[in-house]
Design a protein around this motif. Sequence first.
Motif, PDB file in Angstrom:
ATOM      1  N   UNK A  85      -1.747   6.850   3.543  1.00 59.21           N
ATOM      2  CA  UNK A  85      -1.592   5.471   2.783  1.00 59.21           C
ATOM      3  C   UNK A  85      -2.974   4.044   3.030  1.00 59.21           C
ATOM      4  N   UNK A  86      -2.981   3.815   3.947  1.00 56.78           N
ATOM      5  CA  UNK A  86      -4.343   3.472   3.711  1.00 56.78           C
ATOM      6  C   UNK A  86      -5.620   4.097   3.513  1.00 56.78           C
ATOM      7  N   UNK A  87      -6.119   4.997   3.955  1.00 55.90           N
ATOM      8  CA  UNK A  87      -7.275   5.773   3.929  1.00 55.90           C
ATOM      9  C   UNK A  87      -8.734   5.318   3.675  1.00 55.90           C
ATOM     10  N   UNK A  88      -8.182   4.525   2.312  1.00 55.91           N
ATOM     11  CA  UNK A  88      -9.496   4.098   1.119  1.00 55.91           C
ATOM     12  C   UNK A  88      -9.910   2.830   1.632  1.00 55.91           C
ATOM     13  N   UNK A  89      -8.892   2.149   1.955  1.00 54.19           N
ATOM     14  CA  UNK A  89      -8.988   0.574   2.512  1.00 54.19           C
ATOM     15  C   UNK A  89      -9.960   0.894   4.134  1.00 54.19           C
ATOM     16  N   UNK A  90      -9.420   1.788   4.664  1.00 53.64           N
ATOM     17  CA  UNK A  90      -9.999   2.476   6.272  1.00 53.64           C
ATOM     18  C   UNK A  90     -11.395   2.118   5.713  1.00 53.64           C
ATOM     19  N   UNK A  91     -11.354   3.007   5.179  1.00 55.53           N
ATOM     20  CA  UNK A  91     -13.581   3.704   4.981  1.00 55.53           C
ATOM     21  C   UNK A  91     -14.137   2.646   4.379  1.00 55.53           C
ATOM     22  N   UNK A  92     -13.429   1.787   3.266  1.00 54.59           N
ATOM     23  CA  UNK A  92     -13.843   0.831   2.347  1.00 54.59           C
ATOM     24  C   UNK A  92     -14.588  -0.009   3.294  1.00 54.59           C
TER      25      UNK A  92
ATOM     26  N   UNK B 120     -10.444  -9.120   0.819  1.00 54.96           N
ATOM     27  CA  UNK B 120      -9.442 -10.294   0.773  1.00 54.96           C
ATOM     28  C   UNK B 120      -9.769 -11.020   1.843  1.00 54.96           C
ATOM     29  N   UNK B 121      -9.083 -12.302   2.437  1.00 51.09           N
ATOM     30  CA  UNK B 121     -10.034 -13.379   3.543  1.00 51.09           C
ATOM     31  C   UNK B 121      -9.206 -13.039   4.570  1.00 51.09           C
ATOM     32  N   UNK B 122      -7.328 -12.495   4.452  1.00 54.17           N
ATOM     33  CA  UNK B 122      -6.626 -12.263   5.552  1.00 54.17           C
ATOM     34  C   UNK B 122      -6.321 -11.026   5.767  1.00 54.17           C
ATOM     35  N   UNK B 123      -6.581 -10.895   6.643  1.00 60.71           N
ATOM     36  CA  UNK B 123      -6.130  -9.051   7.137  1.00 60.71           C
ATOM     37  C   UNK B 123      -5.852  -8.825   6.621  1.00 60.71           C
TER      38      UNK B 123
ATOM     39  N   UNK C  81      -3.441   3.957  12.158  1.00 59.15           N
ATOM     40  CA  UNK C  81      -3.712   2.148  11.610  1.00 59.15           C
ATOM     41  C   UNK C  81      -4.751   2.306  13.129  1.00 59.15           C
ATOM     42  N   UNK C  82      -6.481   1.732  12.307  1.00 60.15           N
ATOM     43  CA  UNK C  82      -7.602   2.037  13.273  1.00 60.15           C
ATOM     44  C   UNK C  82      -7.090   1.040  14.287  1.00 60.15           C
ATOM     45  N   UNK C  83      -7.943   0.935  15.496  1.00 56.76           N
ATOM     46  CA  UNK C  83      -8.173  -0.570  16.175  1.00 56.76           C
ATOM     47  C   UNK C  83      -8.720  -1.071  15.720  1.00 56.76           C
ATOM     48  N   UNK C  84      -9.845  -1.474  14.457  1.00 57.05           N
ATOM     49  CA  UNK C  84     -10.040  -2.376  14.225  1.00 57.05           C
ATOM     50  C   UNK C  84      -9.659  -2.935  12.858  1.00 57.05           C
ATOM     51  N   UNK C  85      -9.797  -5.029  12.275  1.00 53.43           N
ATOM     52  CA  UNK C  85      -9.432  -4.911  11.292  1.00 53.43           C
ATOM     53  C   UNK C  85      -9.085  -5.054   9.980  1.00 53.43           C
ATOM     54  N   UNK C  86      -8.992  -4.874   9.163  1.00 51.33           N
ATOM     55  CA  UNK C  86      -9.267  -4.121   7.520  1.00 51.33           C
ATOM     56  C   UNK C  86      -9.174  -5.516   7.250  1.00 51.33           C
ATOM     57  N   UNK C  87     -10.352  -5.769   6.026  1.00 53.34           N
ATOM     58  CA  UNK C  87     -10.173  -6.894   4.675  1.00 53.34           C
ATOM     59  C   UNK C  87     -10.016  -6.303   3.779  1.00 53.34           C
ATOM     60  N   UNK C  88      -9.704  -4.785   3.323  1.00 49.95           N
ATOM     61  CA  UNK C  88     -10.494  -4.350   1.883  1.00 49.95           C
ATOM     62  C   UNK C  88      -9.112  -4.029   1.788  1.00 49.95           C
ATOM     63  N   UNK C  89      -8.967  -4.135   0.235  1.00 52.56           N
ATOM     64  CA  UNK C  89      -7.279  -3.175  -0.193  1.00 52.56           C
ATOM     65  C   UNK C  89      -7.703  -2.384  -1.382  1.00 52.56           C
ATOM     66  N   UNK C  90      -6.705  -1.762  -1.786  1.00 52.55           N
ATOM     67  CA  UNK C  90      -6.329  -1.303  -3.110  1.00 52.55           C
ATOM     68  C   UNK C  90      -6.182  -2.042  -4.360  1.00 52.55           C
ATOM     69  N   UNK C  91      -7.442  -2.420  -5.393  1.00 54.23           N
ATOM     70  CA  UNK C  91      -6.063  -3.192  -6.088  1.00 54.23           C
ATOM     71  C   UNK C  91      -4.460  -2.307  -6.598  1.00 54.23           C
ATOM     72  N   UNK C  92      -4.283  -4.154  -6.692  1.00 49.16           N
ATOM     73  CA  UNK C  92      -2.691  -3.921  -7.302  1.00 49.16           C
ATOM     74  C   UNK C  92      -2.025  -3.112  -6.317  1.00 49.16           C
ATOM     75  N   UNK C  93      -1.816  -3.311  -5.290  1.00 50.11           N
ATOM     76  CA  UNK C  93      -1.300  -2.354  -4.133  1.00 50.11           C
ATOM     77  C   UNK C  93      -1.467  -2.881  -2.825  1.00 50.11           C
TER      78      UNK C  93
END
Length: 347
Positions: free
Chosen positions: A269-276, A314-317, A335-347
């Motif tokens: 589900x979030x692997x690309x955001x996590x990798x970014x 984005x600004x908010x995690x 879900x990793x143990x650090x904050x993610x600020x990246x997201x795939x657009x339109x999702x």
Amino acid sequence: MEEIDIIKPDDWHVHFRDNEILKAVVPETTRHFRRSIVMPNLLPPIINAEQALNYKKEIENAIPQSDNFEPFMTIYLTENINKDELKFAFDEKAVFAAKLYPAGATTNSDSGVKDISKIMTTLETMAKIGMPLLIHGEVTDKKIDVFDRERVFIDEKLDNICKKFPELKITLEHITTKDAVDYVNDGNKNLAASITPHHLALNRNALFVGGIRPHNYCLPILKREIHRKSLLKAAISGNKKFFLGTDTAPHLKIDKENACGCAGIFNATYCLAILAQIFDNEKSIDKLENFVSKNGAFHYNLGLNKEKIKLRKIQEKVVFRRYVNVGNDKIKIFEPDFPIYWRVDNY
Ligand code: NCD
Ligand code: ZN
């Protein structure tokens, strides 16, 4: 706000399972990925062209209309595999590769290979026809410490296979150690490795934070920080030998939170955001596309995808969905143990 456009990624190692779980997890992958290699470790395993094509159909039926996705099927190697059937399945393009599970190494690997010398002629055929070999690289000897099983596999099994068949295209799957990174780096041009997001995000401490953490349990098991660092260096290097294979491996909550919990982390589900986020933290966001969209295609002699995706910081995690529902049960999303600020657009 920061944003990047990259070629649409491929995931070169996924577990879709079957039936209800398959229907629930396929869209989590097809939303962001263009192509995937699908693992054959079902019960019973996929061992011929007919089974592979039926399984492919089941996957295709679960792909949402909006997604353009191609599953690449695999065959599960056993000691009795029929070489002609294997060649037929490959020649007919029913399957793309074959997977070697040492018997007992991981989930549904009981029908796997006990003695690699028994499949040498099969590997010879594969080298001849250009069929890739995907390897779960761990020995299964109970006397070997579970944290050493990848390193020992490389020394005692993989090295021999690589030397005997330098023309065989090999992927050492989901590598977890510095030993594997070094071996692949120094290996011949046909040897490459896939790396998962969770092995880039976590070290083995994550298994025991204030108690036992079954949702961080996978195989090969998480290793020490020195190994995670080495994997990270390989992933952000841009080196063509290393690419994404998420090993997204769904198990129901009841089977994970259990006295004998299953191995496998569901991360689609979030692997690309996590990798970014991981690449950004290393000031290497410019290398993300190599890792997720190019290097695997190069290794498998495939063209690059035409489509692109946009990633935004984005600004908010990002607030993660925690579960994917399956009937009365659910699957925990990694879900990793650090904050993610990246997201795939339109999702
Ligand atoms: C995988 C699974 O659940 O099928 N589990 C895992 O821990 N990675 C199998 C595998 O790839 O080893
Ligand atoms: Zn796997």
